[in-house]
Design an enzyme around this catalytic site. Structure first.
Site, PDB file in Angstrom:
ATOM      1  N   ASP A 112       0.917  -1.369   0.080  1.00 47.63           N
ATOM      2  CA  ASP A 112      -0.287   0.097   0.008  1.00 47.63           C
ATOM      3  C   ASP A 112       0.721   1.029   0.266  1.00 47.63           C
ATOM      4  O   ASP A 112       1.980   0.922   0.100  1.00 47.63           O
ATOM      5  CB  ASP A 112      -0.818   0.414   1.560  1.00 47.63           C
ATOM      6  CG  ASP A 112      -2.272   0.413   0.934  1.00 47.63           C
ATOM      7  OD1 ASP A 112      -2.411   1.224   0.254  1.00 47.63           O
ATOM      8  OD2 ASP A 112      -2.967   0.792   2.227  1.00 47.63           O
ATOM      9  N   ASP A 128      -9.967   3.876  -3.374  1.00 43.64           N
ATOM     10  CA  ASP A 128     -11.145   2.097  -2.512  1.00 43.64           C
ATOM     11  C   ASP A 128     -12.430   2.349  -3.193  1.00 43.64           C
ATOM     12  O   ASP A 128     -13.112   3.061  -3.992  1.00 43.64           O
ATOM     13  CB  ASP A 128     -10.696   1.778  -1.135  1.00 43.64           C
ATOM     14  CG  ASP A 128      -9.502   2.509  -0.749  1.00 43.64           C
ATOM     15  OD1 ASP A 128      -8.474   2.221  -1.522  1.00 43.64           O
ATOM     16  OD2 ASP A 128     -10.056   2.327   0.975  1.00 43.64           O
TER      17      ASP A 128
HETATM   18  C1  GLA Z   1      -5.770   0.628   1.655  1.00 44.12           C
HETATM   19  C2  GLA Z   1      -6.197   0.211   0.187  1.00 44.12           C
HETATM   20  C3  GLA Z   1      -7.789  -0.328   0.733  1.00 44.12           C
HETATM   21  C4  GLA Z   1      -6.777  -1.333   2.118  1.00 44.12           C
HETATM   22  C5  GLA Z   1      -6.520  -0.443   3.307  1.00 44.12           C
HETATM   23  C6  GLA Z   1      -5.977  -1.372   4.881  1.00 44.12           C
HETATM   24  O1  GLA Z   1      -6.938   2.259   1.597  1.00 44.12           O
HETATM   25  O2  GLA Z   1      -6.348   1.051  -0.926  1.00 44.12           O
HETATM   26  O3  GLA Z   1      -7.652  -1.755  -0.313  1.00 44.12           O
HETATM   27  O4  GLA Z   1      -5.748  -1.607   1.830  1.00 44.12           O
HETATM   28  O5  GLA Z   1      -5.650   0.234   2.564  1.00 44.12           O
HETATM   29  O6  GLA Z   1      -5.205   0.279   5.417  1.00 44.12           O
END
Ligand code: GLA
Length: 406
Positions: free
Chosen positions: A152, A207
């Protein structure tokens, strides 16, 4: 002369050693990865039993048989602090048997195991990130038997994304256990332009949100519904292909959208050759949800060996999209998407259309060939391209077809 030869040989050996580290693991994710990830439903509320339950359900529900392979623990698997040697620790309350035992359990089912971390000093949920510990963390994952790393981008500050992801790629390679490397920097740094030699898949957006066409604001960032993600990036389909996929994010199927929306979500992610990573609780999944996720004819379109991301062929007044994806045996997948709030009366005269695909230069035309038309959700042949297709596509739903030359 002798010493020149010797130093030349040493130089060559050094170069070989260096180049051996400067690559990703090739030959992985030649088809879009299929699996499950904990985040969409469980956030950091994860534990050993959950992984075991999912692994058992992959097998008993037929999902493994349909091709699903990876079980990935997202954020929240670690203790809040590293140990005195700087090693990550699996949270002992959530994973009392340790992470290797979890990976062993998954492997014993014939499945693969994935973990999450982050390029910054802390993960998005505030757990220890890999910054400055990349090689150490990669060795730890390798020792546990990890097969997939999602990486990430929280807390990245001014880091250069290409460099940061290259560092982790090299660390994984040095740890000598083949792992699929899943880049998650939300498309902020256009990974489709540079990530093919680095990772096997890369997120193209922020997301996903559990909705059809919404934007959910979270202060400094937003999450996005299915249509928003579908529409967000233009002109990047050529970057996707075997071993290097555009990742449309983990799916929200079974998490509360309507059956039509779930079906459309699955069809579209399959058409786009996106990784298909389930994000629901398989323990409480309905029969309908499992039927959508386990639809082998749709999965075959996603997993087609050409690995071509579908192109939008037509966009009828914003209500109906027509997506087309060439398949390896000369077949085509065609997906009619009704974006609107009302049923769409489709009358599609194949003979009036010619679809030219610009990655492989394939053309689909109906004047000189006749195709069988198969409905991939009804699992039946519904005619040929010699006759006009008449069908009603419900609101927020799809008609997904496979055309086979007859
Ligand atoms: C980010 C990523 C998500 C998830 C969260 C976890 O937002 O894009 O897919 O992995 O972190 O904290």
């Amino acid at each position: 002369m002798h010493s020149i030869t010797k130093s030349t040989v040493s130089l060559l050996l050094l170069l070989a050693a260096l180049s051996a580290h400067a690559q990703k693991f090739e030959g992985l994710a030649t088809r879009p990865p299929l699996g499950w990830n904990s985040w969409n439903t469980f956030a950091t509320n994860i534990n050993e039993q959950l992984v075991k339950d999912m692994a058992d359900l992959f097998v008993s529900s037929g999902l493994k048989d349909a091709g699903y392979e990876y079980i990935v623990l997202d954020d929240g698997w670690m203790a809040k602090e590293r140990d005195s040697n700087g090693n990550l620790i699996a949270d002992p309350a959530k994973f009392p048997g340790g992470m290797k035992a979890v990976a062993d359990y998954v492997h014993a089912k014939g499945l693969k195991f994935g973990l999450y971390n982050c390029a910054g000093s802390k993960t998005c949920a505030g757990y220890p990130g890999s910054r400055g510990h990349e090689y150490q963390d990669a060795r730890l994952y390798a020792s546990w038997g990890v097969d997939f790393l999602k990486y990430d981008w929280c807390g990245a500050g001014k880091m250069n994304a290409e460099e940061a992801y290259t560092t982790m790629r090299d660390a994984l390679y040095a740890a000598k256990r083949p792992m699929v490397f899943s880049i998650c920097e939300w498309g902020d740094n256009q990974p489709w332009n540079w990530a093919t030699p680095i990772g096997h898949l890369w997120r193209i957006t922020g997301d996903i949100a559990n909705c059809w066409n919404c934007e959910e604001g979270h202060g400094s960032w937003s999450s996005w519904g299915v249509l928003r993600i579908l529409d967000m990036r233009k002109g990047i389909r050529k970057a996707s292909g075997p071993g290097h996929w555009n990742d449309f994010d983990m799916m929200e199927i079974g998490n509360g959208m309507t059956v039509s929306e779930d079906r459309a979500h699955f069809a579209l992610w399959s058409m786009m050759a996106s990784p298909l990573i389930m994000g629901n609780d398989l323990r409480s999944a309905s029969k309908q949800t499992l039927e959508i996720l386990g639809n082998k004819e749709v999965i075959a379109v996603n997993q087609d060996s050409l690995g071509i991301q579908a192109m939008r062929y037509l966009d009828e007044n914003g209500d109906l999209d027509v997506w087309a994806k060439p398949l390896s045996n000369g077949d085509w997948a065609i997906c009619f998407l009704n974006r609107s709030e009302t049923p769409y009366q489709l009358q599609f005269d194949w003979s009036k259309h010619r679809i030219s695909e610009d990655i492989t230069g394939r053309n689909l035309q109906f004047s000189d060939a006749n195709y069988q038309v198969r409905d991939l959700f009804q699992h039946k042949n519904i005619g040929t391209t010699k006759v006009v297709l008449n069908a009603v596509v419900p609101a927020h739903d799809v008609l997904m077809l496979r055309l086979q030359k007859s």
